[in-house]
Design a protein around this motif. Sequence first.
Motif, PDB file in Angstrom:
ATOM      1  N   SER A   5       0.833  -1.195   0.000  1.00  0.00           N
ATOM      2  CA  SER A   5       0.000   0.000   0.000  1.00  0.00           C
ATOM      3  C   SER A   5       0.869   1.247   0.000  1.00  0.00           C
ATOM      4  O   SER A   5       2.042   1.206   0.361  1.00  0.00           O
ATOM      5  CB  SER A   5      -0.904   0.001   1.227  1.00  0.00           C
ATOM      6  OG  SER A   5      -0.135   0.142   2.394  1.00  0.00           O
ATOM      7  N   GLY A   6       0.308   2.360  -0.404  1.00  0.00           N
ATOM      8  CA  GLY A   6       1.049   3.613  -0.458  1.00  0.00           C
ATOM      9  C   GLY A   6       1.131   4.322   0.872  1.00  0.00           C
ATOM     10  O   GLY A   6       1.688   5.407   0.965  1.00  0.00           O
ATOM     11  N   ASN A   7       0.575   3.729   1.915  1.00  0.00           N
ATOM     12  CA  ASN A   7       0.524   4.389   3.215  1.00  0.00           C
ATOM     13  C   ASN A   7       1.866   4.404   3.939  1.00  0.00           C
ATOM     14  O   ASN A   7       2.052   5.181   4.858  1.00  0.00           O
ATOM     15  CB  ASN A   7      -0.512   3.714   4.112  1.00  0.00           C
ATOM     16  CG  ASN A   7      -1.908   3.855   3.570  1.00  0.00           C
ATOM     17  OD1 ASN A   7      -2.197   4.787   2.823  1.00  0.00           O
ATOM     18  ND2 ASN A   7      -2.774   2.929   3.927  1.00  0.00           N
ATOM     19  N   ASP A   8       2.800   3.554   3.534  1.00  0.00           N
ATOM     20  CA  ASP A   8       4.072   3.461   4.246  1.00  0.00           C
ATOM     21  C   ASP A   8       5.236   3.960   3.385  1.00  0.00           C
ATOM     22  O   ASP A   8       6.347   3.464   3.473  1.00  0.00           O
ATOM     23  CB  ASP A   8       4.318   2.041   4.722  1.00  0.00           C
ATOM     24  CG  ASP A   8       4.176   1.016   3.608  1.00  0.00           C
ATOM     25  OD1 ASP A   8       3.822   1.409   2.484  1.00  0.00           O
ATOM     26  OD2 ASP A   8       4.408  -0.168   3.880  1.00  0.00           O
ATOM     27  N   ILE A   9       4.962   4.983   2.573  1.00  0.00           N
ATOM     28  CA  ILE A   9       5.988   5.499   1.670  1.00  0.00           C
ATOM     29  C   ILE A   9       7.138   6.141   2.453  1.00  0.00           C
ATOM     30  O   ILE A   9       8.290   6.099   2.015  1.00  0.00           O
ATOM     31  CB  ILE A   9       5.375   6.489   0.646  1.00  0.00           C
ATOM     32  CG1 ILE A   9       6.348   6.764  -0.488  1.00  0.00           C
ATOM     33  CG2 ILE A   9       4.958   7.783   1.325  1.00  0.00           C
ATOM     34  CD1 ILE A   9       6.525   5.611  -1.412  1.00  0.00           C
ATOM     35  N   LYS A  10       6.850   6.698   3.617  1.00  0.00           N
ATOM     36  CA  LYS A  10       7.910   7.314   4.431  1.00  0.00           C
ATOM     37  C   LYS A  10       8.913   6.258   4.896  1.00  0.00           C
ATOM     38  O   LYS A  10      10.122   6.478   4.865  1.00  0.00           O
ATOM     39  CB  LYS A  10       7.298   8.027   5.636  1.00  0.00           C
ATOM     40  CG  LYS A  10       8.267   8.937   6.349  1.00  0.00           C
ATOM     41  CD  LYS A  10       7.599   9.663   7.512  1.00  0.00           C
ATOM     42  CE  LYS A  10       6.606  10.665   6.958  1.00  0.00           C
ATOM     43  NZ  LYS A  10       6.006  11.502   8.001  1.00  0.00           N
TER      44      LYS A  10
END
Length: 42
Positions: A5-10
């Motif tokens: 998912s893109g939620n953990d890009i950091k």
Amino acid sequence: MDMASGNDIKAHTSTYSGFLGLVKWGIVITALITALVVFLIS
């Protein structure tokens, strides 16, 4: 197989930055060791 998912890009950016740092220093150290060995052989 699920995509990330893109939620953990950091977290991904931090990990990738650390990886690039290790590669950069690995190349520098390898070049120095190679130069030392060539100097000792010649």
